[in-house]
Write an enzyme that holds these catalytic residues in place. Structure first.
Site, PDB file in Angstrom:
ATOM      1  N   HIS A 166     -29.314  20.048  12.935  1.00  0.00           N
ATOM      2  CA  HIS A 166     -29.002  19.025  13.944  1.00  0.00           C
ATOM      3  C   HIS A 166     -29.289  17.649  13.377  1.00  0.00           C
ATOM      4  CE1 HIS A 166     -28.965  21.397  17.995  1.00  0.00           C
ATOM      5  NE2 HIS A 166     -28.350  22.065  17.027  1.00  0.00           N
TER       6      HIS A 166
ATOM      7  N   LYS B  61     -43.552  19.356  18.065  1.00  0.00           N
ATOM      8  CA  LYS B  61     -44.483  19.190  16.952  1.00  0.00           C
ATOM      9  C   LYS B  61     -45.444  20.352  16.754  1.00  0.00           C
ATOM     10  CE  LYS B  61     -42.764  15.597  15.504  1.00  0.00           C
ATOM     11  NZ  LYS B  61     -41.751  16.140  14.606  1.00  0.00           N
TER      12      LYS B  61
ATOM     13  N   TYR C 133     -32.570  15.630  26.073  1.00  0.00           N
ATOM     14  CA  TYR C 133     -33.850  15.359  26.760  1.00  0.00           C
ATOM     15  C   TYR C 133     -33.526  14.527  27.999  1.00  0.00           C
ATOM     16  CZ  TYR C 133     -36.491  16.820  22.587  1.00  0.00           C
ATOM     17  OH  TYR C 133     -37.039  17.541  21.549  1.00  0.00           O
TER      18      TYR C 133
ATOM     19  N   PRO D 273     -45.115  20.044  24.152  1.00  0.00           N
ATOM     20  CA  PRO D 273     -43.953  20.408  23.326  1.00  0.00           C
ATOM     21  C   PRO D 273     -42.828  19.377  23.321  1.00  0.00           C
ATOM     22  CG  PRO D 273     -44.090  21.774  25.283  1.00  0.00           C
ATOM     23  CD  PRO D 273     -45.334  20.979  25.243  1.00  0.00           C
TER      24      PRO D 273
ATOM     25  N   TYR E 296     -39.769  12.149  14.777  1.00  0.00           N
ATOM     26  CA  TYR E 296     -39.177  13.407  15.249  1.00  0.00           C
ATOM     27  C   TYR E 296     -38.805  14.319  14.073  1.00  0.00           C
ATOM     28  CZ  TYR E 296     -36.565  16.533  18.353  1.00  0.00           C
ATOM     29  OH  TYR E 296     -36.132  17.631  19.071  1.00  0.00           O
TER      30      TYR E 296
HETATM   31  P1  FAS Z   1     -50.339  31.029  17.866  1.00  0.00           P
HETATM   32  O1  FAS Z   1     -50.987  30.842  19.221  1.00  0.00           O
HETATM   33  O2  FAS Z   1     -48.858  31.123  17.781  1.00  0.00           O
HETATM   34  O3  FAS Z   1     -50.890  32.363  17.183  1.00  0.00           O
HETATM   35  C1  FAS Z   1     -52.252  32.699  17.291  1.00  0.00           C
HETATM   36  C2  FAS Z   1     -52.358  34.205  17.146  1.00  0.00           C
HETATM   37  O4  FAS Z   1     -53.738  34.557  17.151  1.00  0.00           O
HETATM   38  C3  FAS Z   1     -51.713  34.937  18.325  1.00  0.00           C
HETATM   39  O5  FAS Z   1     -50.843  35.935  17.861  1.00  0.00           O
HETATM   40  C4  FAS Z   1     -52.903  35.524  19.087  1.00  0.00           C
HETATM   41  O6  FAS Z   1     -52.614  36.770  19.680  1.00  0.00           O
HETATM   42  C5  FAS Z   1     -53.934  35.689  17.980  1.00  0.00           C
HETATM   43  N1  FAS Z   1     -55.311  35.685  18.479  1.00  0.00           N
HETATM   44  C6  FAS Z   1     -55.845  34.893  19.431  1.00  0.00           C
HETATM   45  N2  FAS Z   1     -57.148  35.198  19.612  1.00  0.00           N
HETATM   46  C7  FAS Z   1     -57.451  36.217  18.748  1.00  0.00           C
HETATM   47  C8  FAS Z   1     -58.615  36.972  18.455  1.00  0.00           C
HETATM   48  N3  FAS Z   1     -59.755  36.740  19.107  1.00  0.00           N
HETATM   49  N4  FAS Z   1     -58.549  37.935  17.511  1.00  0.00           N
HETATM   50  C9  FAS Z   1     -57.387  38.169  16.824  1.00  0.00           C
HETATM   51  N5  FAS Z   1     -56.232  37.484  17.066  1.00  0.00           N
HETATM   52  C10 FAS Z   1     -56.275  36.519  18.010  1.00  0.00           C
HETATM   53  N6  FAS Z   1     -44.283  24.276  20.083  1.00  0.00           N
HETATM   54  C11 FAS Z   1     -43.128  23.608  19.891  1.00  0.00           C
HETATM   55  O7  FAS Z   1     -43.002  22.912  18.879  1.00  0.00           O
HETATM   56  N7  FAS Z   1     -42.105  23.687  20.829  1.00  0.00           N
HETATM   57  C12 FAS Z   1     -42.215  24.465  21.954  1.00  0.00           C
HETATM   58  O8  FAS Z   1     -41.303  24.525  22.775  1.00  0.00           O
HETATM   59  C13 FAS Z   1     -43.399  25.181  22.189  1.00  0.00           C
HETATM   60  N8  FAS Z   1     -43.541  25.986  23.293  1.00  0.00           N
HETATM   61  C14 FAS Z   1     -44.737  26.631  23.497  1.00  0.00           C
HETATM   62  C15 FAS Z   1     -44.946  27.445  24.640  1.00  0.00           C
HETATM   63  C16 FAS Z   1     -46.177  28.089  24.854  1.00  0.00           C
HETATM   64  C17 FAS Z   1     -46.367  28.944  26.094  1.00  0.00           C
HETATM   65  C18 FAS Z   1     -47.232  27.930  23.934  1.00  0.00           C
HETATM   66  C19 FAS Z   1     -48.568  28.585  24.173  1.00  0.00           C
HETATM   67  C20 FAS Z   1     -47.030  27.144  22.798  1.00  0.00           C
HETATM   68  C21 FAS Z   1     -45.785  26.504  22.569  1.00  0.00           C
HETATM   69  N9  FAS Z   1     -45.557  25.722  21.435  1.00  0.00           N
HETATM   70  C22 FAS Z   1     -44.407  25.054  21.209  1.00  0.00           C
HETATM   71  C23 FAS Z   1     -46.550  25.608  20.434  1.00  0.00           C
HETATM   72  C24 FAS Z   1     -46.480  26.832  19.568  1.00  0.00           C
HETATM   73  O9  FAS Z   1     -45.200  26.937  19.012  1.00  0.00           O
HETATM   74  C25 FAS Z   1     -47.582  26.711  18.573  1.00  0.00           C
HETATM   75  O10 FAS Z   1     -47.625  25.427  17.985  1.00  0.00           O
HETATM   76  C26 FAS Z   1     -47.495  27.753  17.502  1.00  0.00           C
HETATM   77  O11 FAS Z   1     -47.418  29.001  18.110  1.00  0.00           O
HETATM   78  C27 FAS Z   1     -48.742  27.600  16.643  1.00  0.00           C
HETATM   79  O12 FAS Z   1     -48.852  28.717  15.872  1.00  0.00           O
HETATM   80  P2  FAS Z   1     -50.315  29.334  15.551  1.00  0.00           P
HETATM   81  O13 FAS Z   1     -51.224  28.251  15.153  1.00  0.00           O
HETATM   82  O14 FAS Z   1     -50.049  30.467  14.638  1.00  0.00           O
HETATM   83  O15 FAS Z   1     -50.881  29.851  16.958  1.00  0.00           O
HETATM   84  C1  PHB Z   2     -37.223  24.548  22.318  1.00  0.00           C
HETATM   85  O1  PHB Z   2     -36.038  24.780  21.979  1.00  0.00           O
HETATM   86  O2  PHB Z   2     -38.003  25.442  22.733  1.00  0.00           O
HETATM   87  C2  PHB Z   2     -37.739  23.131  22.247  1.00  0.00           C
HETATM   88  C3  PHB Z   2     -36.973  22.180  21.588  1.00  0.00           C
HETATM   89  C4  PHB Z   2     -37.446  20.873  21.523  1.00  0.00           C
HETATM   90  C5  PHB Z   2     -38.649  20.543  22.132  1.00  0.00           C
HETATM   91  C6  PHB Z   2     -39.402  21.521  22.794  1.00  0.00           C
HETATM   92  C7  PHB Z   2     -38.948  22.816  22.855  1.00  0.00           C
HETATM   93  O3  PHB Z   2     -39.091  19.262  22.088  1.00  0.00           O
END
Ligand code: FAS
Ligand code: PHB
Length: 390
Positions: free
Chosen positions: A72, A297, A201, A293, A385
């Site tokens: 994109h 980032k 957005y 989000p 971005y």
């Molecule tokens: P993660 O949380 O992905 O992974 C951590 C892992 O550790 C998980 O698998 C968990 O099960 C495990 N864990 C936790 N506690 C543990 C323990 N005690 N023992 C063993 N394992 C354990 N980012 C964006 O850029 N755009 C988005 O749209 C977006 N949407 C999101 C929506 C939600 C609901 C959430 C929670 C986050 C979102 N994020 C988004 C952010 C997300 O993408 C994170 O930045 C990304 O998952 C980070 O990756 P990790 O640091 O690996 O953490």
């Molecule tokens: C998504 O596609 O999940 C998404 C894209 C851009 C954002 C947040 C979430 O800023």
């Protein structure tokens, strides 16, 4: 059993770190509390900075990303019914972003780890970490009812915001900074053609919305919603009706609705824990920081943390020099705070904050007007971005 590095968490942070260390000949064990299917079932991020794309290529998992990722060059902001396209490519000097779901890159990394024969213990229960200030760190867990211990040189806390690693550090050694936003994002995934080629957005008097995608046949939509709202209160019909209210005529004409295959509400918060290193324990990704989000980032910050941490660990094992390890926290936090600022700024620009009154809304309008009139303002948005340099 001794292993050089124990990684807690099999999300993007843990898997990418494990893969980069494997390629450098450094053995790791990943301990994950959930099943593989559960981890892959979480629908999260969708937009990758070029820095993350480059890292995934270096990690040897770029094939599907190259084949299926959508490059994109810009996105639209629809602000109170007025469209403005942010020309990321032109304003950033030629850098783009890639749309590729977090689920997909997690699967790619899991497959690479399996192919490498590297060990991940899924459904590892009651993980606890010990002696990370000593000569040797230790990690305890239970699997199928049996207790096991791992002795290691380093622990990588890649266990997300609710993980055990950060919680294991004495509160007197850690400083946290936090802002919780007074709303959440209601997200829907639907097997429908995306409403537009690029993301939209939306800032509307009824609230923020985001039109995103995972592919040409899989759409991802978000609506700003109240913190008290429950996903059960949102039928598909109600979701599409509210989304239509926030879109303009052009988007409404092109919107294809359909049954949701995933629907969830996520709270929004800004959070940073400092420092990110405690002796032999290193925090990376959501374990150390959270961004709303809005600026896409969260996942990309996990990648830059892993870039710094993997480089430091590889340098240590090659030269026995701890300079990279000693510099890790400061280096990572410098980029973390820039992403925190941008995510906070974009969230404040686009969401409804009734508590900020009419002056607050006028400030948002003035910010948007400046953004549309000033190339310098557009360049500032674009360079953040697409991702600041590592
Ligand atoms: P993660 O949380 O992905 O992974 C951590 C892992 O550790 C998980 O698998 C968990 O099960 C495990 N864990 C936790 N506690 C543990 C323990 N005690 N023992 C063993 N394992 C354990 N980012 C964006 O850029 N755009 C988005 O749209 C977006 N949407 C999101 C929506 C939600 C609901 C959430 C929670 C986050 C979102 N994020 C988004 C952010 C997300 O993408 C994170 O930045 C990304 O998952 C980070 O990756 P990790 O640091 O690996 O953490
Ligand atoms: C998504 O596609 O999940 C998404 C894209 C851009 C954002 C947040 C979430 O800023």
């Amino acid at each position: 059993m001794h292993v050089p590095v124990v990684i807690v968490g099999s999300g993007p942070s843990g898997l990418l770190l494990g893969q980069l260390l494997h390629l450098a000949g450094i053995e790791t064990v990943i301990l994950e509390q959930r099943s593989k299917a559960y981890v892959l079932g979480r629908i999260r991020a969708g937009v990758l900075e070029q820095g993350m794309v480059d890292m995934l290529e270096r990690a040897g998992v770029g094939a599907r990303l190259r084949a299926e990722g959508l490059v994109h060059e810009g996105f639209d902001i629809l602000f109170e019914g007025r469209r403005h396209r942010v020309d990321l490519h032109g304003l950033s000097g030629g850098t783009d972003v890639t749309v590729y779901g977090q689920t997909e890159l997690t699967l790619d990394l899991m497959n690479a780890r399996d192919a490498a024969g590297a060990k991940t213990v899924y459904e590892a229960e009651d993980v606890s970490i010990h002696d990370f200030d000593g000569e040797r760190a230790r990690v305890r867990y239970r699997k199928d009812g049996l207790e096991a211990w791992l002795e290691c040189d380093f622990i990588a806390g890649c266990d997300g915001f609710h993980g055990v690693c950060r919680q294991s550090v004495s509160p007197s050694r850690i400083t946290t900074h936090e802002r919780e936003y007074p709303f959440g994002w209601l997200g829907v995934l639907s097997e429908t053609r995306p409403v537009s080629e690029e993301l939209i957005y939306v800032s509307h008097p009824r609230g923020f919305a985001l039109c995103s995608m995972r592919s040409h046949t899989l759409s991802r939509y978000y609506l700003q919603c109240g913190l008290e709202e429950r996903v059960e209160e949102w039928s598909d019909e109600r979701f599409w009706e509210e989304l239509r209210r926030r879109l303009d005529d052009a988007a409404n004409r092109d919107l294809v609705t359909g049954p949701s295959i995933e629907k969830s509400i996520a709270p929004l918060r800004s959070f940073v824990a400092e420092p990110m290193r405690f002796g032999r324990l290193f925090l990376a990704g959501d374990a150390a920081h959270i961004v709303p989000p809005t600026g896409a980032k969260g996942l990309n910050l996990a990648a830059s943390d892993v870039h710094y941490l993997s480089g430091a660990l590889i340098d240590y094992y090659r030269t026995n020099n701890e300079r990279g390890l000693d510099a890790y926290s400061q280096r990572a936090l410098r980029r973390v705070w820039q992403a925190e600022r941008f995510s906070w700024w974009m969230t404040n620009l686009l969401h409804l904050f009734p508590e900020n009154g009419s002056f607050g809304r006028e400030m948002q309008r003035a910010e948007f007007a400046y953004l549309t009139a000033s190339r310098a303002a557009g360049m500032a948005l674009a360079e953040n971005y697409v991702g600041l340099p590592y």
